[in-house]
Design a protein around this motif. Structure first.
Motif, PDB file in Angstrom:
ATOM      1  N   LEU A 125       0.838  -1.203   0.000  1.00  0.00           N
ATOM      2  CA  LEU A 125       0.000   0.000   0.000  1.00  0.00           C
ATOM      3  C   LEU A 125       0.873   1.253   0.000  1.00  0.00           C
ATOM      4  CD1 LEU A 125      -2.783  -0.997   2.555  1.00  0.00           C
ATOM      5  CD2 LEU A 125      -2.996  -0.839   0.074  1.00  0.00           C
ATOM      6  N   ARG A 126       1.951   1.238   0.786  1.00  0.00           N
ATOM      7  CA  ARG A 126       2.866   2.382   0.833  1.00  0.00           C
ATOM      8  C   ARG A 126       3.553   2.597  -0.515  1.00  0.00           C
ATOM      9  NH1 ARG A 126       4.242   4.511   5.742  1.00  0.00           N
ATOM     10  NH2 ARG A 126       3.295   3.510   7.534  1.00  0.00           N
ATOM     11  N   GLN A 127       3.913   1.501  -1.189  1.00  0.00           N
ATOM     12  CA  GLN A 127       4.525   1.614  -2.520  1.00  0.00           C
ATOM     13  C   GLN A 127       3.557   2.256  -3.504  1.00  0.00           C
ATOM     14  OE1 GLN A 127       5.639  -2.359  -3.537  1.00  0.00           O
ATOM     15  NE2 GLN A 127       7.524  -2.315  -2.321  1.00  0.00           N
ATOM     16  N   ARG A 128       2.297   1.849  -3.432  1.00  0.00           N
ATOM     17  CA  ARG A 128       1.283   2.448  -4.313  1.00  0.00           C
ATOM     18  C   ARG A 128       1.181   3.946  -4.070  1.00  0.00           C
ATOM     19  NH1 ARG A 128      -3.769  -0.392  -5.979  1.00  0.00           N
ATOM     20  NH2 ARG A 128      -2.898  -2.264  -6.827  1.00  0.00           N
ATOM     21  N   TRP A 129       1.095   4.316  -2.796  1.00  0.00           N
ATOM     22  CA  TRP A 129       0.923   5.721  -2.444  1.00  0.00           C
ATOM     23  C   TRP A 129       2.147   6.542  -2.856  1.00  0.00           C
ATOM     24  CZ3 TRP A 129      -3.318   8.215  -1.491  1.00  0.00           C
ATOM     25  CH2 TRP A 129      -3.248   9.516  -1.001  1.00  0.00           C
ATOM     26  N   ALA A 130       3.327   5.974  -2.759  1.00  0.00           N
ATOM     27  CA  ALA A 130       4.570   6.671  -3.104  1.00  0.00           C
ATOM     28  C   ALA A 130       4.596   7.065  -4.579  1.00  0.00           C
ATOM     29  CB  ALA A 130       5.776   5.807  -2.759  1.00  0.00           C
ATOM     30  N   ALA A 155      -1.286   2.836   7.930  1.00  0.00           N
ATOM     31  CA  ALA A 155      -1.905   1.749   7.157  1.00  0.00           C
ATOM     32  C   ALA A 155      -3.429   1.764   7.158  1.00  0.00           C
ATOM     33  CB  ALA A 155      -1.377   0.401   7.629  1.00  0.00           C
ATOM     34  N   PRO A 156      -4.103   1.888   8.310  1.00  0.00           N
ATOM     35  CA  PRO A 156      -5.577   1.881   8.259  1.00  0.00           C
ATOM     36  C   PRO A 156      -6.141   3.062   7.465  1.00  0.00           C
ATOM     37  CG  PRO A 156      -4.807   1.516  10.506  1.00  0.00           C
ATOM     38  CD  PRO A 156      -3.614   1.882   9.687  1.00  0.00           C
ATOM     39  N   ALA A 157      -5.554   4.245   7.665  1.00  0.00           N
ATOM     40  CA  ALA A 157      -6.029   5.423   6.926  1.00  0.00           C
ATOM     41  C   ALA A 157      -5.726   5.294   5.440  1.00  0.00           C
ATOM     42  CB  ALA A 157      -5.387   6.682   7.489  1.00  0.00           C
ATOM     43  N   LEU A 158      -4.581   4.724   5.120  1.00  0.00           N
ATOM     44  CA  LEU A 158      -4.206   4.532   3.715  1.00  0.00           C
ATOM     45  C   LEU A 158      -5.129   3.527   3.052  1.00  0.00           C
ATOM     46  CD1 LEU A 158      -2.267   5.261   1.481  1.00  0.00           C
ATOM     47  CD2 LEU A 158      -0.682   3.537   2.353  1.00  0.00           C
ATOM     48  N   GLN A 159      -5.433   2.448   3.742  1.00  0.00           N
ATOM     49  CA  GLN A 159      -6.371   1.440   3.228  1.00  0.00           C
ATOM     50  C   GLN A 159      -7.730   2.081   2.957  1.00  0.00           C
ATOM     51  OE1 GLN A 159      -5.630  -1.903   2.781  1.00  0.00           O
ATOM     52  NE2 GLN A 159      -7.659  -2.513   2.158  1.00  0.00           N
ATOM     53  N   GLU A 160      -8.201   2.900   3.894  1.00  0.00           N
ATOM     54  CA  GLU A 160      -9.490   3.580   3.739  1.00  0.00           C
ATOM     55  C   GLU A 160      -9.460   4.533   2.547  1.00  0.00           C
ATOM     56  OE1 GLU A 160     -13.318   4.869   4.191  1.00  0.00           O
ATOM     57  OE2 GLU A 160     -12.382   3.195   5.230  1.00  0.00           O
ATOM     58  N   ARG A 161      -8.383   5.285   2.411  1.00  0.00           N
ATOM     59  CA  ARG A 161      -8.265   6.262   1.331  1.00  0.00           C
ATOM     60  C   ARG A 161      -8.253   5.579  -0.033  1.00  0.00           C
ATOM     61  NH1 ARG A 161      -5.579  11.667   1.428  1.00  0.00           N
ATOM     62  NH2 ARG A 161      -5.940  12.438  -0.655  1.00  0.00           N
ATOM     63  N   LEU A 162      -7.494   4.480  -0.154  1.00  0.00           N
ATOM     64  CA  LEU A 162      -7.354   3.802  -1.440  1.00  0.00           C
ATOM     65  C   LEU A 162      -8.580   2.988  -1.839  1.00  0.00           C
ATOM     66  CD1 LEU A 162      -3.641   2.624  -1.225  1.00  0.00           C
ATOM     67  CD2 LEU A 162      -4.577   4.415  -2.688  1.00  0.00           C
ATOM     68  N   THR A 163      -9.503   2.770  -0.924  1.00  0.00           N
ATOM     69  CA  THR A 163     -10.679   1.963  -1.249  1.00  0.00           C
ATOM     70  C   THR A 163     -11.980   2.751  -1.226  1.00  0.00           C
ATOM     71  OG1 THR A 163     -10.849   1.249   1.058  1.00  0.00           O
ATOM     72  CG2 THR A 163      -9.637  -0.191  -0.451  1.00  0.00           C
ATOM     73  N   SER A 164     -11.901   4.080  -1.100  1.00  0.00           N
ATOM     74  CA  SER A 164     -13.139   4.867  -1.097  1.00  0.00           C
ATOM     75  C   SER A 164     -13.165   5.818  -2.293  1.00  0.00           C
ATOM     76  CB  SER A 164     -13.263   5.671   0.203  1.00  0.00           C
ATOM     77  OG  SER A 164     -12.335   6.726   0.230  1.00  0.00           O
ATOM     78  N   LEU A 165     -14.338   6.045  -2.803  1.00  0.00           N
ATOM     79  CA  LEU A 165     -14.489   6.994  -3.904  1.00  0.00           C
ATOM     80  C   LEU A 165     -14.121   8.397  -3.436  1.00  0.00           C
ATOM     81  CD1 LEU A 165     -15.325   7.484  -6.846  1.00  0.00           C
ATOM     82  CD2 LEU A 165     -17.649   7.905  -6.012  1.00  0.00           C
TER      83      LEU A 165
END
Length: 165
Positions: free
Chosen positions: A79-84, A94-104
């Protein structure tokens, strides 16, 4: 008792998304605006693992059809690699990143934020680029997706618009 939308349509979700410029001003008429918006959309599409089926850019609005993943069962390092890939200086937990990447909402916040920065640098003009809210419509099946693509293509005649694969 209301039935959650996700249980009816199930992921991944496909949406028609529409964004107006602030005050409906023709700020996207700049010759470089389309290139900037599409570059941002392509980068964010890759990070969010989204599919873009059609798009339209007019002087006062930007619309597209996106298939968005509502799940991303990946480990924290992936997930961090994707965001980078966005070039962001900070990486959420991680939890906030997961939420961000899976919400419209997370996708839209990322797209519009990056688009605003790119447009401000290249096209000039300080201030707000976008209306306060974007509009979206869940497309429940393939017929709805095809109808939306058709409508977007025909609404975009004589404007910039195309289908991306």
């Amino acid at each position: 008792m209301a039935i959650p939308r996700a249980s009816i349509c199930g992921p991944p979700h496909t949406y028609f998304v529409h964004v107006q410029t602030a005050l409906g001003l023709p700020r996207l008429g700049h010759p470089q605006a389309s290139e900037i918006l599409l570059d941002v959309l392509e980068v964010v599409r890759g990070v969010f693992d989204a599919g873009i089926y059609a798009w339209s850019i007019r002087e006062d609005c930007w619309s597209w059809i996106v298939r968005h993943r509502a799940d991303m069962p990946e480990d924290e390092s992936r997930l961090r690699q994707r965001w980078a890939r966005l070039g962001s200086r900070s990486i959420p937990r991680a939890p906030a990143l997961q939420e961000r990447l899976t919400s419209l909402s997370g996708l839209m916040q990322t797209v519009l934020g990056h688009a605003s920065r790119g447009l401000s640098k290249s096209c000039g003009g300080p201030g707000t680029w976008w209306a306060p809210r974007f509009r979206c419509c869940l497309l429940a099946d393939d017929c709805a997706v095809l109808a939306a693509v058709h409508g977007l293509e025909h609404g975009a005649l004589n404007n910039q618009g195309s289908i991306l694969h």
